[in-house]
Design a protein around this motif. Structure first.
Motif, PDB file in Angstrom:
ATOM      1  N   UNK A  30       0.840  -1.193   0.000  1.00 24.22           N
ATOM      2  CA  UNK A  30       0.000   0.000   0.000  1.00 24.22           C
ATOM      3  C   UNK A  30       0.872   1.239   0.000  1.00 24.22           C
ATOM      4  N   UNK A  31       0.499   2.216  -0.799  1.00 28.22           N
ATOM      5  CA  UNK A  31       1.249   3.450  -0.842  1.00 28.22           C
ATOM      6  C   UNK A  31       2.497   3.393  -1.689  1.00 28.22           C
ATOM      7  N   UNK A  32       2.746   2.271  -2.347  1.00 28.03           N
ATOM      8  CA  UNK A  32       3.929   2.162  -3.218  1.00 28.03           C
ATOM      9  C   UNK A  32       3.603   2.761  -4.570  1.00 28.03           C
ATOM     10  N   UNK A  33       4.477   3.633  -5.109  1.00 28.11           N
ATOM     11  CA  UNK A  33       4.208   4.195  -6.442  1.00 28.11           C
ATOM     12  C   UNK A  33       4.020   3.094  -7.486  1.00 28.11           C
ATOM     13  N   UNK A  34       2.954   3.188  -8.247  1.00 28.46           N
ATOM     14  CA  UNK A  34       2.683   2.207  -9.279  1.00 28.46           C
ATOM     15  C   UNK A  34       1.987   0.959  -8.802  1.00 28.46           C
ATOM     16  N   UNK A  35       1.535   0.946  -7.548  1.00 30.20           N
ATOM     17  CA  UNK A  35       0.902  -0.263  -7.007  1.00 30.20           C
ATOM     18  C   UNK A  35      -0.482  -0.504  -7.609  1.00 30.20           C
ATOM     19  N   UNK A  36      -1.131   0.551  -8.083  1.00 31.51           N
ATOM     20  CA  UNK A  36      -2.489   0.425  -8.623  1.00 31.51           C
ATOM     21  C   UNK A  36      -2.534   1.006 -10.029  1.00 31.51           C
ATOM     22  N   UNK A  37      -3.252   0.329 -10.905  1.00 29.69           N
ATOM     23  CA  UNK A  37      -3.305   0.748 -12.308  1.00 29.69           C
ATOM     24  C   UNK A  37      -4.529   1.591 -12.635  1.00 29.69           C
ATOM     25  N   UNK A  38      -5.588   1.465 -11.835  1.00 30.32           N
ATOM     26  CA  UNK A  38      -6.816   2.163 -12.196  1.00 30.32           C
ATOM     27  C   UNK A  38      -7.728   2.316 -10.988  1.00 30.32           C
ATOM     28  N   UNK A  39      -8.732   3.156 -11.159  1.00 31.11           N
ATOM     29  CA  UNK A  39      -9.830   3.258 -10.217  1.00 31.11           C
ATOM     30  C   UNK A  39     -10.947   2.321 -10.676  1.00 31.11           C
ATOM     31  N   UNK A  40     -11.919   2.121  -9.811  1.00 27.92           N
ATOM     32  CA  UNK A  40     -13.130   1.428 -10.237  1.00 27.92           C
ATOM     33  C   UNK A  40     -13.881   2.343 -11.198  1.00 27.92           C
ATOM     34  N   UNK A  41     -15.008   1.926 -11.673  1.00 27.76           N
ATOM     35  CA  UNK A  41     -15.784   2.721 -12.617  1.00 27.76           C
ATOM     36  C   UNK A  41     -16.024   4.124 -12.079  1.00 27.76           C
ATOM     37  N   UNK A  42     -15.822   5.120 -12.950  1.00 33.72           N
ATOM     38  CA  UNK A  42     -15.998   6.501 -12.542  1.00 33.72           C
ATOM     39  C   UNK A  42     -17.475   6.850 -12.419  1.00 33.72           C
ATOM     40  N   UNK A  43     -17.753   7.867 -11.644  1.00 27.21           N
ATOM     41  CA  UNK A  43     -19.110   8.369 -11.461  1.00 27.21           C
ATOM     42  C   UNK A  43     -19.235   9.741 -12.094  1.00 27.21           C
ATOM     43  N   UNK A  44     -20.458  10.195 -12.338  1.00 30.60           N
ATOM     44  CA  UNK A  44     -20.744  11.513 -12.886  1.00 30.60           C
ATOM     45  C   UNK A  44     -21.845  12.161 -12.057  1.00 30.60           C
ATOM     46  N   UNK A  45     -21.735  13.464 -11.859  1.00 30.82           N
ATOM     47  CA  UNK A  45     -22.786  14.178 -11.141  1.00 30.82           C
ATOM     48  C   UNK A  45     -22.852  15.611 -11.640  1.00 30.82           C
ATOM     49  N   UNK A  46     -24.057  16.150 -11.773  1.00 28.09           N
ATOM     50  CA  UNK A  46     -24.218  17.542 -12.142  1.00 28.09           C
ATOM     51  C   UNK A  46     -23.958  18.403 -10.910  1.00 28.09           C
ATOM     52  N   UNK A  47     -23.065  19.382 -11.082  1.00 32.60           N
ATOM     53  CA  UNK A  47     -22.673  20.250  -9.978  1.00 32.60           C
ATOM     54  C   UNK A  47     -22.338  21.623 -10.548  1.00 32.60           C
ATOM     55  N   UNK A  48     -23.130  22.624 -10.197  1.00 28.82           N
ATOM     56  CA  UNK A  48     -22.897  23.954 -10.726  1.00 28.82           C
ATOM     57  C   UNK A  48     -23.063  23.974 -12.230  1.00 28.82           C
ATOM     58  N   UNK A  49     -22.034  24.457 -12.939  1.00 26.14           N
ATOM     59  CA  UNK A  49     -22.109  24.561 -14.403  1.00 26.14           C
ATOM     60  C   UNK A  49     -21.563  23.321 -15.093  1.00 26.14           C
ATOM     61  N   UNK A  50     -21.220  22.302 -14.316  1.00 25.78           N
ATOM     62  CA  UNK A  50     -20.537  21.133 -14.861  1.00 25.78           C
ATOM     63  C   UNK A  50     -21.292  19.837 -14.603  1.00 25.78           C
ATOM     64  N   UNK A  51     -20.997  18.842 -15.419  1.00 22.52           N
ATOM     65  CA  UNK A  51     -21.231  17.444 -15.088  1.00 22.52           C
ATOM     66  C   UNK A  51     -19.851  16.882 -14.787  1.00 22.52           C
TER      67      UNK A  51
END
Length: 347
Positions: free
Chosen positions: A42-63
């Motif tokens: 844990x905490x080692x550079x390069x230990x993880x290649x990706x996140x789980x599926x990303x989420x989206x949410x409308x917030x202010x002027x953005x999604x």
């Protein structure tokens, strides 16, 4: 790029430096599990290649596109990336914080990744006040009352603005390179030539040639910045390409160019941010508990820690992370960055 030490030794040195420098925060008692408890590697550079599926949410002027890991009821940590980087700067930080009990939110800034404007009529504005307001809008959309905010580069400036302007929403701040709040008036003052040289790309972006050049060569340009800003970071092509994909956002070039032109007073901001920018131009003191970090091999422009120490009136500590750590500190020294978030949140 030269690389004089092994990644494991760099990590070890970074952790030691962070632990020693954290003394002002170390006596407050453990509210969370130690970040080092996340498991082997844990905490080692390069230990993880990706996140789980990303989420989206409308917030202010953005999604807003964002990664989320950790327990839904945990204390919140919002991690903010800079330019030309993206959420993968925190891909090894987030699991460590999740194991420590945090709900970790890692959003793409406007102009990056899957974040999109809701309207084609909204100005593609990269000024500092707009980016900070995006974070508050995201917190509101996710019904987050209070969070630790942490970041580097644009993300550190944005986190600092959120802490300064909305302290009631911020549990603690972790900022790489310290106090980065700026103003157009301050940026109008010339620096010594050696300092101006470090900002070469800002002047390139001020020209039409620079805008066209960044549009055409954004990957080559960004890789060069990575190399210059972190001269001892031996990242591979796959690591770079994973982040470079986020620069294909249709608004990326417009946001980057506006950000740097706005700083020099060459592009207008939006009037709705005028009151906030006026307040920021007074360089407000940040009152929330803060840990600032610096890598010992940061090749990007950055202030001397002594120059900003008095800008933090709450509980404060500064840490120099050693072992050849450059500008992208969370990705180069994820354990040290995660440790700082955990320690700041204990205050």
């Amino acid at each position: 790029m030269s690389h004089s030490i092994t990644p494991d030794r760099r990590r070890f040195l970074g952790i030691v430096a962070a632990t020693v420098a954290a003394t002002p925060f170390a006596t407050s008692g453990a509210l969370f599990a130690q970040s080092g408890d996340a498991g082997a590697g844990a905490g080692r550079p390069g230990a993880h290649a990706s996140f789980a599926a990303l989420k989206q949410i409308e917030a202010g002027v953005l999604n807003i596109g964002y990664a989320e890991v950790g327990p839904a009821n945990g204390p919140v940590a919002i991690l903010l990336h800079g330019w030309p980087y993206d959420i993968y700067a925190f891909v090894d930080v987030a699991p460590v914080l999740a194991s420590a009990g945090f709900r970790v939110i890692v959003p793409y800034l406007r102009g990056y990744g899957t974040t999109r404007f809701l309207s084609g009529d909204t100005p593609r504005n990269g000024q500092q006040g707009a980016l900070a307001t995006d974070v508050i809008a995201l917190m509101d959309a996710l019904k987050i009352e209070k969070a630790v905010v942490a970041g580097f580069d644009w993300g550190a400036r944005t986190a600092g603005i959120v802490a300064a302007a909305w302290p009631e929403r911020v549990k603690a701040l972790v900022s790489v390179s310290g106090y980065l709040i700026g103003s157009q008036e301050a940026n109008a003052k010339p620096l010594p030539p050696s300092a101006e040289l470090q900002w070469w790309y800002q002047y390139y972006f001020a020209t039409d040639r620079g805008r066209l050049g960044y549009e055409k060569y954004r990957r080559e340009f960004s890789k060069l910045i990575w190399q210059l800003a972190s001269p001892k970071w031996n990242f591979d092509d796959a690591t770079f390409e994973r982040s470079a994909a986020s620069f294909d956002n249709p608004d990326h070039v417009a946001i980057v160019i506006h950000n740097y032109r706005w700083r020099l007073g060459l592009a207008p901001g939006e009037t709705k941010y005028d009151a906030l920018e006026k307040r920021l131009a007074e360089f407000p003191v940040i009152t929330v508990p803060t840990i600032t970090l610096e890598g010992d091999a940061n090749g990007a422009p950055h202030p001397d820690p002594k120059a900003y120490a008095k800008k933090f009136s709450g509980r404060y500590a500064h840490r120099l992370i050693t072992g050849g750590i450059g500008h992208n500190l969370p990705q180069e020294a994820p354990q040290a960055f995660a440790d700082a978030v955990v320690e700041a949140a204990r205050s």
